[in-house]
Design a protein around this motif. Structure first.
Motif, PDB file in Angstrom:
ATOM      1  N   GLU A   2      51.850  42.260  38.268  1.00 44.35           N
ATOM      2  CA  GLU A   2      50.880  41.835  37.254  1.00 44.35           C
ATOM      3  C   GLU A   2      49.537  41.440  37.860  1.00 44.35           C
ATOM      4  N   LYS A   3      49.556  40.878  39.066  1.00 43.12           N
ATOM      5  CA  LYS A   3      48.318  40.376  39.659  1.00 43.12           C
ATOM      6  C   LYS A   3      47.423  41.517  40.141  1.00 43.12           C
ATOM      7  N   ILE A   4      46.136  41.219  40.177  1.00 40.16           N
ATOM      8  CA  ILE A   4      45.170  42.157  40.735  1.00 40.16           C
ATOM      9  C   ILE A   4      45.250  42.100  42.255  1.00 40.16           C
ATOM     10  N   ARG A   5      45.358  43.256  42.881  1.00 43.58           N
ATOM     11  CA  ARG A   5      45.314  43.327  44.331  1.00 43.58           C
ATOM     12  C   ARG A   5      43.874  43.584  44.729  1.00 43.58           C
ATOM     13  N   ARG A   6      43.320  42.680  45.530  1.00 49.64           N
ATOM     14  CA  ARG A   6      41.886  42.726  45.809  1.00 49.64           C
ATOM     15  C   ARG A   6      41.619  42.972  47.291  1.00 49.64           C
ATOM     16  N   ILE A   7      40.732  43.919  47.562  1.00 49.55           N
ATOM     17  CA  ILE A   7      40.256  44.149  48.926  1.00 49.55           C
ATOM     18  C   ILE A   7      38.805  43.688  48.992  1.00 49.55           C
ATOM     19  N   GLU A   8      38.556  42.680  49.808  1.00 45.32           N
ATOM     20  CA  GLU A   8      37.201  42.163  49.971  1.00 45.32           C
ATOM     21  C   GLU A   8      36.665  42.573  51.342  1.00 45.32           C
TER      22      GLU A   8
END
Length: 426
Positions: free
Chosen positions: A403-409
């Motif tokens: 469900e969570k957003i997987r984020r690449i910063e």
């Protein structure tokens, strides 16, 4: 006519599809790369939207034949018209795409300038900038493509447009067959969590990028597509035995975003292009006239960037292949405090940086709007018809687990300042 495709083999085109493919509007897609700047990361990824769209249309026909192989149509003409309509919608679904990437949408005109009669007739809200989907509807309903469809005589261009854009209202009963509405399931084949667009581009992009992330069990997935009737509407469904294949299908797309579409080099080129397009130095605008828009291709944009490099640092970096370089990267669900600290430290030392956050979510069912859920996909029991169909989001745990957003910063700096920046953050 047949097309030899490295993904699906020999693809047969109907005479109507050949006319569409031969039009100037459609031929433009040969000069629009499927993955934009990704070829700088994956040199094989030079495939175009022309062949992708042909592949999507092919899969739409295969899926239609599978789903309705035992459906009791009263006559062949009705079945063939619906099949041809959904194949055309799949064929033209990308025809409005701008050059290189979605970044060029920032230089598209205001929507009213496209003067789309269908929107005006249906009193669509036009208080916004146009996007590639608006150009698609314009091409389908107001260009030579509309004339070709009209000459075919079995349906109107508005019916094709209605399968591309679910908000378009159809005023006649073309999609009604013996009191049953076929529009939901045909729309879902073109655009949904289980559409043929994704089926094609996952396999195609994986093939040309040389990766395994997008490889899916396509034949099994399509073989288990079916329908279920909800009141007077037909919705897309899948047999429960293929539910794990559906899970893998979603995960493959998720991982393709994280590992291919969000590759650091493609991301920085898109960011630099966006900065150029939004700068006062930019003279590149996408025209509202379709006759001029068909000349706007990847090649014309590259030519413009080459000519503009004397007046814009961003155009120069793109034209000369001198992008900013990754200094720091982190993967998380909630964002990184370390990133904030590094940004502050670099800014205090007057080091120019570009910060980009790329977020991927498994499904649009997370935080979905009513429109997203207008047409539900169902899971059916193939061997026990007494068990009622269930909505797919209520049947598999894959949605809750991811469900969570997987984020690449990422923080990028210029090549000239990278050594100094690296020393600062050691």
């Amino acid at each position: 006519m047949e097309i030899r495709d490295p993904i699906h083999g020999s693809i047969a085109l109907s005479p109507l599809e050949v006319q569409i493919c031969d039009s100037l509007e459609y031929q433009r897609l040969r000069a629009i790369k499927q993955l934009g700047f990704s070829e700088f990361s994956f040199p094989g990824a030079t495939h175009n939207r022309f062949l992708h769209s042909v592949g999507v249309s092919h899969l739409a026909g295969v899926a239609f034949d599978t789903i309705f192989k035992n459906y009791p149509f009263k006559d062949f003409k009705t079945k063939n018209s619906l099949r041809q309509c959904v194949k055309l919608a799949a064929l033209v679904h990308d025809i409005g795409h701008g050059p290189l990437s979605h970044a060029t949408e920032v230089v598209m005109p205001l929507l009213p300038e496209l003067n789309i009669k269908l929107y005006q007739d249906q009193k669509r809200n036009q208080d916004r900038k146009a996007n590639h989907e608006d150009y698609t509807i314009a091409f389908v309903t107001e260009s030579e493509i509309a004339n070709i469809i009209r000459a075919y005589g079995e349906f109107e261009s508005e019916h094709v447009a209605a399968l591309v854009d679910s908000e378009i209202t159809v005023t006649d009963d073309f999609f009604m067959v013996d009191g049953v509405d076929f529009r939901p399931i045909l729309s879902q084949l073109v655009s949904s969590e289980l559409d043929v667009d994704r089926m094609d581009y996952l396999l195609r992009d994986a093939y040309f990028c040389g990766t395994n992330y997008g490889n899916i069990e396509l034949s099994w997935l399509i073989a288990n597509l079916t329908y279920t009737q909800v009141k007077d509407k037909l919705n897309l469904a899948i047999n429960r035995r293929a539910l794990y294949t559906f899970d893998d299908f979603l995960l493959s797309r998720h991982h393709m975003h994280l590992m291919v579409y969000f590759h650091h080099k493609a991301i920085i080129y898109e960011e630099m292009l966006t900065r150029y397009l939004e700068s006062p130095d930019c003279k590149f605008k996408l025209p509202p006239q379709l006759s001029k828009y068909i000349k706007c291709t990847d090649y014309s944009l590259y030519e413009h960037l080459n000519d503009a490099q004397d007046s814009s640092v961003w155009a120069k970096r793109i034209a000369n292949r001198k992008p900013y370089k990754v200094l720091y990267e982190t993967h998380s669900n909630d964002g990184s405090e370390k990133i904030k600290q590094i940004k502050t430290k670099l800014k205090n030392e007057d080091i120019d940086l570009i910060y980009v956050s790329s977020g991927a979510r498994l499904s649009k069912y997370h935080g979905a709007t009513n429109q997203d859920l207008a047409y539900n996909i169902y899971v059916v029991e193939q061997y026990d018809k007494s068990i009622a169909p269930t909505k797919i989001q209520d049947t598999t745990e894959i949605f809750s687990r991811y469900e969570k957003i997987r984020r690449i910063e990422r923080i990028y700096v210029s090549p000239e300042q990278k050594q100094a920046a690296s020393n600062l953050i050691k």
